[in-house]
Design a protein around this motif. Sequence first.
Motif, PDB file in Angstrom:
ATOM      1  N   PHE A 203     -95.913  15.950  13.556  1.00 21.00           N
ATOM      2  CA  PHE A 203     -94.913  16.576  14.428  1.00 21.00           C
ATOM      3  C   PHE A 203     -95.563  17.676  15.266  1.00 21.00           C
ATOM      4  O   PHE A 203     -95.398  17.714  16.489  1.00 21.00           O
ATOM      5  N   ASP A 204     -96.299  18.574  14.614  1.00 27.00           N
ATOM      6  CA  ASP A 204     -96.960  19.680  15.322  1.00 27.00           C
ATOM      7  C   ASP A 204     -97.916  19.155  16.385  1.00 27.00           C
ATOM      8  O   ASP A 204     -97.940  19.649  17.519  1.00 27.00           O
TER       9      ASP A 204
ATOM     10  N   GLU B  72    -100.101  26.858  24.340  1.00 27.02           N
ATOM     11  CA  GLU B  72    -100.476  26.373  23.008  1.00 27.02           C
ATOM     12  C   GLU B  72    -100.348  27.466  21.959  1.00 27.02           C
ATOM     13  O   GLU B  72     -99.871  27.219  20.851  1.00 27.02           O
ATOM     14  N   VAL B  73    -100.772  28.670  22.305  1.00 21.70           N
ATOM     15  CA  VAL B  73    -100.669  29.784  21.357  1.00 21.70           C
ATOM     16  C   VAL B  73     -99.204  30.058  21.019  1.00 21.70           C
ATOM     17  O   VAL B  73     -98.841  30.222  19.847  1.00 21.70           O
TER      18      VAL B  73
ATOM     19  N   LEU C 256     -94.366  26.960  15.920  1.00 24.48           N
ATOM     20  CA  LEU C 256     -94.449  25.905  14.903  1.00 24.48           C
ATOM     21  C   LEU C 256     -94.771  26.480  13.534  1.00 24.48           C
ATOM     22  O   LEU C 256     -94.260  25.995  12.515  1.00 24.48           O
ATOM     23  N   ALA C 257     -95.604  27.518  13.490  1.00 23.61           N
ATOM     24  CA  ALA C 257     -95.934  28.160  12.214  1.00 23.61           C
ATOM     25  C   ALA C 257     -94.689  28.804  11.611  1.00 23.61           C
ATOM     26  O   ALA C 257     -94.441  28.696  10.407  1.00 23.61           O
TER      27      ALA C 257
ATOM     28  N   ALA D 236     -92.847  27.643   8.163  1.00 22.93           N
ATOM     29  CA  ALA D 236     -92.984  28.576   7.043  1.00 22.93           C
ATOM     30  C   ALA D 236     -91.766  28.473   6.144  1.00 22.93           C
ATOM     31  O   ALA D 236     -90.626  28.430   6.600  1.00 22.93           O
ATOM     32  N   LYS D 237     -92.038  28.442   4.862  1.00 22.30           N
ATOM     33  CA  LYS D 237     -90.948  28.388   3.894  1.00 22.30           C
ATOM     34  C   LYS D 237     -90.487  29.811   3.613  1.00 22.30           C
ATOM     35  O   LYS D 237     -91.303  30.708   3.442  1.00 22.30           O
ATOM     36  N   PRO D 238     -89.172  30.009   3.537  1.00 28.05           N
ATOM     37  CA  PRO D 238     -88.692  31.362   3.237  1.00 28.05           C
ATOM     38  C   PRO D 238     -89.132  31.771   1.842  1.00 28.05           C
ATOM     39  O   PRO D 238     -89.126  30.974   0.912  1.00 28.05           O
TER      40      PRO D 238
END
Length: 177
Positions: A14-15, A152-153, A159-160, A164-166
Motif C-alpha cells: 500500500f505504502d 515523498e517526505v 503513511l508512518a 502507527a499503532k496507538p
Amino acid sequence: MSQQTPQVRPRVFFDAGVLVTWVVGVAIVGVMLGFKAIWAPFFCAILFSVFNKDVKRIPGILCGAVTGVWLAWGIVVAIGLLKPLMDPILATAIVLFVGVYIIFCGGLFAPLFINHSAFVFLTVALATHLAEPPLEISGLILVGGGILLAGEVVLLNGLARLGAKPKDAALPHSAIE
C-alpha cells in the motif's frame, strides 16, 4: 548478507503504491506541461529510494544532480573543442578521464556537489547526448525534483502516522486487581 527471508507485510505494498502514484503523477504533469527532460526529477525520486529515503540526503541529491548535468555538458563541449586538435577517440578519452576523475576525487572537497548523485546524473546526461546548456534540466531538478522529494517526505510521514499503532497506556487488568 542475511539468509533470512524478509518479512513482507501487506502495508508495504500500500505504502509503495501511494509513493509510486505520487512520483508517476508528478512526472505525467511535467510531460503535460511540455517538459522534455522529465527524467531528471524522476531520477531524484529514484535516488531518494536508493538512499533509503534518508531526508538528510536530499540536498546532496539535488546539488549533485545539478553538478552532474553541468559536468556532462562540459564534457560534451570539451570533446567538441578538442576534436579538431586531435584524434576524436583521444579527445574523448582525455576529457572523460578528467570528468570522471573530478567525480572520483572532487567529492573529497565538495561532497554536497560531487557525490553519487552527480555520477548518476553525469551518466544519464551523457547517454541522452546533452548538447545545450542544461538550464531547463537544472530547473527541473531543483523545482520538479524538490517538489517530488518534498511530496515523498510528506507522504512518508503521513503513511508512518497512519500505520502507527496507538500505544496502550493502560495497565493490564491483572495488574490493577
